[in-house]
Design a protein around this motif. Sequence first.
Motif, PDB file in Angstrom:
ATOM      1  N   THR A   1       3.700  -0.626  -9.023  1.00 36.37           N
ATOM      2  CA  THR A   1       4.519  -0.920  -7.849  1.00 36.37           C
ATOM      3  C   THR A   1       5.412  -2.124  -8.126  1.00 36.37           C
ATOM      4  N   ALA A   2       6.364  -2.332  -7.253  1.00 35.12           N
ATOM      5  CA  ALA A   2       7.167  -3.549  -7.331  1.00 35.12           C
ATOM      6  C   ALA A   2       6.283  -4.752  -6.967  1.00 35.12           C
ATOM      7  N   ASP A   3       6.708  -5.932  -7.364  1.00 35.19           N
ATOM      8  CA  ASP A   3       5.979  -7.157  -7.028  1.00 35.19           C
ATOM      9  C   ASP A   3       6.277  -7.531  -5.577  1.00 35.19           C
ATOM     10  N   VAL A   4       5.223  -7.783  -4.822  1.00 33.23           N
ATOM     11  CA  VAL A   4       5.369  -8.089  -3.394  1.00 33.23           C
ATOM     12  C   VAL A   4       4.651  -9.405  -3.088  1.00 33.23           C
ATOM     13  N   ALA A   5       5.331 -10.307  -2.408  1.00 33.95           N
ATOM     14  CA  ALA A   5       4.711 -11.553  -1.952  1.00 33.95           C
ATOM     15  C   ALA A   5       3.904 -11.259  -0.692  1.00 33.95           C
ATOM     16  N   LEU A   6       2.623 -11.614  -0.696  1.00 28.74           N
ATOM     17  CA  LEU A   6       1.752 -11.338   0.449  1.00 28.74           C
ATOM     18  C   LEU A   6       1.573 -12.547   1.359  1.00 28.74           C
ATOM     19  N   TYR A   7       1.811 -13.732   0.829  1.00 29.86           N
ATOM     20  CA  TYR A   7       1.540 -14.939   1.608  1.00 29.86           C
ATOM     21  C   TYR A   7       2.768 -15.844   1.652  1.00 29.86           C
ATOM     22  N   GLU A   8       2.894 -16.555   2.744  1.00 26.07           N
ATOM     23  CA  GLU A   8       3.965 -17.528   2.878  1.00 26.07           C
ATOM     24  C   GLU A   8       3.764 -18.636   1.842  1.00 26.07           C
ATOM     25  N   PRO A   9       4.837 -19.085   1.194  1.00 30.36           N
ATOM     26  CA  PRO A   9       4.684 -20.170   0.214  1.00 30.36           C
ATOM     27  C   PRO A   9       4.281 -21.478   0.887  1.00 30.36           C
ATOM     28  N   GLU A  10       3.420 -22.206   0.206  1.00 31.18           N
ATOM     29  CA  GLU A  10       2.995 -23.506   0.723  1.00 31.18           C
ATOM     30  C   GLU A  10       3.997 -24.578   0.300  1.00 31.18           C
ATOM     31  N   PRO A  11       4.468 -25.383   1.235  1.00 30.58           N
ATOM     32  CA  PRO A  11       5.409 -26.448   0.854  1.00 30.58           C
ATOM     33  C   PRO A  11       4.725 -27.492  -0.024  1.00 30.58           C
TER      34      PRO A  11
ATOM     35  N   LYS B   1      -8.313  -4.297  -4.650  1.00 27.94           N
ATOM     36  CA  LYS B   1      -7.495  -5.494  -4.518  1.00 27.94           C
ATOM     37  C   LYS B   1      -6.311  -5.397  -5.468  1.00 27.94           C
ATOM     38  N   PRO B   2      -5.128  -5.808  -5.026  1.00 28.33           N
ATOM     39  CA  PRO B   2      -3.966  -5.771  -5.927  1.00 28.33           C
ATOM     40  C   PRO B   2      -4.072  -6.840  -6.996  1.00 28.33           C
ATOM     41  N   PHE B   3      -3.339  -6.631  -8.087  1.00 24.88           N
ATOM     42  CA  PHE B   3      -3.291  -7.616  -9.161  1.00 24.88           C
ATOM     43  C   PHE B   3      -2.320  -8.735  -8.780  1.00 24.88           C
ATOM     44  N   ARG B   4      -2.682  -9.943  -9.136  1.00 25.15           N
ATOM     45  CA  ARG B   4      -1.781 -11.069  -8.888  1.00 25.15           C
ATOM     46  C   ARG B   4      -0.926 -11.306 -10.129  1.00 25.15           C
ATOM     47  N   ASP B   5       0.377 -11.449  -9.914  1.00 27.31           N
ATOM     48  CA  ASP B   5       1.289 -11.701 -11.019  1.00 27.31           C
ATOM     49  C   ASP B   5       1.292 -13.181 -11.359  1.00 27.31           C
ATOM     50  N   GLY B   6       1.210 -13.494 -12.636  1.00 23.62           N
ATOM     51  CA  GLY B   6       1.253 -14.889 -13.055  1.00 23.62           C
ATOM     52  C   GLY B   6       2.679 -15.379 -13.194  1.00 23.62           C
TER      53      GLY B   6
ATOM     54  N   THR C   1       3.179 -13.271  -6.302  1.00 28.39           N
ATOM     55  CA  THR C   1       3.392 -11.875  -5.941  1.00 28.39           C
ATOM     56  C   THR C   1       2.234 -11.019  -6.453  1.00 28.39           C
ATOM     57  N   TYR C   2       2.125  -9.824  -5.879  1.00 29.47           N
ATOM     58  CA  TYR C   2       1.012  -8.930  -6.181  1.00 29.47           C
ATOM     59  C   TYR C   2       1.542  -7.525  -6.430  1.00 29.47           C
ATOM     60  N   HIS C   3       0.759  -6.718  -7.175  1.00 28.15           N
ATOM     61  CA  HIS C   3       1.165  -5.351  -7.456  1.00 28.15           C
ATOM     62  C   HIS C   3      -0.062  -4.484  -7.713  1.00 28.15           C
ATOM     63  N   HIS C   4       0.127  -3.166  -7.655  1.00 30.73           N
ATOM     64  CA  HIS C   4      -0.882  -2.192  -8.070  1.00 30.73           C
ATOM     65  C   HIS C   4      -0.387  -1.510  -9.334  1.00 30.73           C
ATOM     66  N   ALA C   5      -1.305  -1.201 -10.230  1.00 27.64           N
ATOM     67  CA  ALA C   5      -0.938  -0.548 -11.486  1.00 27.64           C
ATOM     68  C   ALA C   5      -1.876   0.629 -11.746  1.00 27.64           C
ATOM     69  N   PHE C   6      -1.360   1.633 -12.437  1.00 22.54           N
ATOM     70  CA  PHE C   6      -2.116   2.843 -12.754  1.00 22.54           C
ATOM     71  C   PHE C   6      -1.914   3.183 -14.223  1.00 22.54           C
TER      72      PHE C   6
ATOM     73  N   HIS D   1       0.834  -1.203   0.000  1.00 22.52           N
ATOM     74  CA  HIS D   1       0.000   0.000   0.000  1.00 22.52           C
ATOM     75  C   HIS D   1       0.870   1.255   0.000  1.00 22.52           C
ATOM     76  N   ARG D   2       1.958   1.247   0.765  1.00 18.91           N
ATOM     77  CA  ARG D   2       2.855   2.411   0.781  1.00 18.91           C
ATOM     78  C   ARG D   2       3.470   2.644  -0.591  1.00 18.91           C
ATOM     79  N   GLU D   3       3.861   1.555  -1.250  1.00 20.86           N
ATOM     80  CA  GLU D   3       4.429   1.701  -2.589  1.00 20.86           C
ATOM     81  C   GLU D   3       3.386   2.245  -3.563  1.00 20.86           C
ATOM     82  N   ALA D   4       2.143   1.778  -3.430  1.00 19.20           N
ATOM     83  CA  ALA D   4       1.084   2.268  -4.313  1.00 19.20           C
ATOM     84  C   ALA D   4       0.884   3.771  -4.114  1.00 19.20           C
ATOM     85  N   GLU D   5       0.918   4.225  -2.866  1.00 17.37           N
ATOM     86  CA  GLU D   5       0.746   5.653  -2.601  1.00 17.37           C
ATOM     87  C   GLU D   5       1.935   6.455  -3.126  1.00 17.37           C
TER      88      GLU D   5
END
Length: 230
Positions: free
Chosen positions: A133-143, A42-47, A53-58, A12-16
């Motif tokens: 924004t830069a790509d940011v991982a929001l969730y811990e990876p699942e093993p 909601k942020p966009f999810r990167d494929g 990872t997720y990002h915001h775009a304008f 959110h800080r990066e988006a602002e």
Amino acid sequence: MGEIAGARDRLHREAEAVRGCLRALAEQLTPGQEPGFAVSRKPFRDGGTAPATYHHAFIERVEAREARPPRNAYEPGLAARAAAVLLAADGWDTGGQQPDAEGREVRGVLRGGAWVRVCVSAHRSSVLYEGRTADVALYEPEPHVQPEPSATPETLWAGHELCHECDGLGWCPACEGEGWVLGGRPGWGAGSRPRDPNRLGRCPLCSTRRICPICNGAGQVRAGSDPYER
């Protein structure tokens, strides 16, 4: 799958920060206009990234109200002015890039990977503002957990043997049922660019079907199957 502490706030800080830079550019380059550059709910999810990872775009196109040369040609000095605004903004830089030869585009980079871009059309009196924004991982990876086999020597049907491709697993042995493997190309149209070891790509064996292409998930085939198939 737990959320990484502080990751959403960072995004959110990066988006602002990106939004603020775009607004500052618009105030200088297209005065009198008020593009919103709204932050999506909601942020966009990167494929194709692992972990996801997720990002915001304008993106906003603004008509320039100031006088233009004949035939709506672009203003040669506009991109240079954009570069000056970026260099004066806290934390932003043009990365050493100068406006292109025709003075129609300039790009700014924020430490950490966020970026903005200003484009001036050669054929219309408008300015295009873009940012991400830069790509940011929001969730811990699942093993990854290896799936249970579909067939074992004790559960074979009469006249059948374990699949010679997956050895009874049933799931694709290359991706173990995930459908994707690390080492994908860095985006569509990448051509001969090298594979990224941290990027997910389609499994070359099952093409995201997830199951073994020989036994179609059964884990077993008829005994004495075609040697060519082997």
